[in-house]
Design a protein around this motif. Structure first.
Motif, PDB file in Angstrom:
ATOM      1  N   TRP A 135     -22.550  61.612   4.509  1.00 63.39           N
ATOM      2  CA  TRP A 135     -23.934  61.728   3.530  1.00 63.39           C
ATOM      3  C   TRP A 135     -24.129  60.304   2.992  1.00 63.39           C
ATOM      4  O   TRP A 135     -25.002  59.952   2.653  1.00 63.39           O
ATOM      5  N   SER A 136     -22.733  59.652   2.724  1.00 61.84           N
ATOM      6  CA  SER A 136     -23.082  58.399   1.947  1.00 61.84           C
ATOM      7  C   SER A 136     -23.718  57.207   2.877  1.00 61.84           C
ATOM      8  O   SER A 136     -24.386  56.389   2.273  1.00 61.84           O
ATOM      9  N   ASN A 137     -23.937  57.524   3.973  1.00 58.96           N
ATOM     10  CA  ASN A 137     -24.810  56.682   5.058  1.00 58.96           C
ATOM     11  C   ASN A 137     -26.248  56.701   4.336  1.00 58.96           C
ATOM     12  O   ASN A 137     -26.881  55.590   4.641  1.00 58.96           O
ATOM     13  N   ILE A 138     -26.890  57.827   3.879  1.00 55.09           N
ATOM     14  CA  ILE A 138     -28.025  57.924   3.555  1.00 55.09           C
ATOM     15  C   ILE A 138     -28.136  57.920   2.100  1.00 55.09           C
ATOM     16  O   ILE A 138     -28.778  57.200   1.495  1.00 55.09           O
ATOM     17  N   SER A 139     -27.055  58.401   1.153  1.00 59.36           N
ATOM     18  CA  SER A 139     -27.261  58.294  -0.180  1.00 59.36           C
ATOM     19  C   SER A 139     -27.250  57.089  -0.800  1.00 59.36           C
ATOM     20  O   SER A 139     -27.608  56.809  -2.057  1.00 59.36           O
TER      21      SER A 139
END
Length: 111
Positions: free
Chosen positions: A21-25
């Protein structure tokens, strides 16, 4: 071909989300990112690139939710687990720039 590039851009965003998710957030709102395939892995890079005559960008925006209904709203509290993703494909045709856009929400479904 523009439609294919739009869908592929959306898939790159989904793959990025699925990997972490950190790739987007961690992406900055209002910044253009570019789908890049390197060594068989898709990423969203800040380095502009083109696909033939087409330029494809991916951008993300924070999403707010109504505190009472939990619906997505222009007012409310930031939802750290949802982002609005916009994929844009543009090209020159007959001296004019043609642009196609695909917007959708991504959520952190693995947390």
């Amino acid at each position: 071909q523009a439609g294919f590039l739009l869908e592929e851009g959306a898939e790159v965003a989904r793959i990025s989300r699925d990997n972490a998710w950190s790739n987007i957030s961690s992406l900055l709102g209002g910044t253009n990112y570019y789908p890049t395939l390197s060594l068989g892995v898709w990423t969203l890079s800040s380095t502009p690139n083109t696909e033939g005559i087409f330029t494809r960008t991916v951008s993300v925006e924070n999403v707010k939710r109504d505190t009472t209904t939990s619906d997505i709203s222009v007012a409310g509290t930031d939802d750290a687990g949802t982002r609005l993703v916009t994929v844009t494909v543009s090209w020159l045709e007959g001296g004019a720039t043609i642009t196609k856009v695909l917007s959708f929400y991504l959520t952190d479904i693995f947390s």
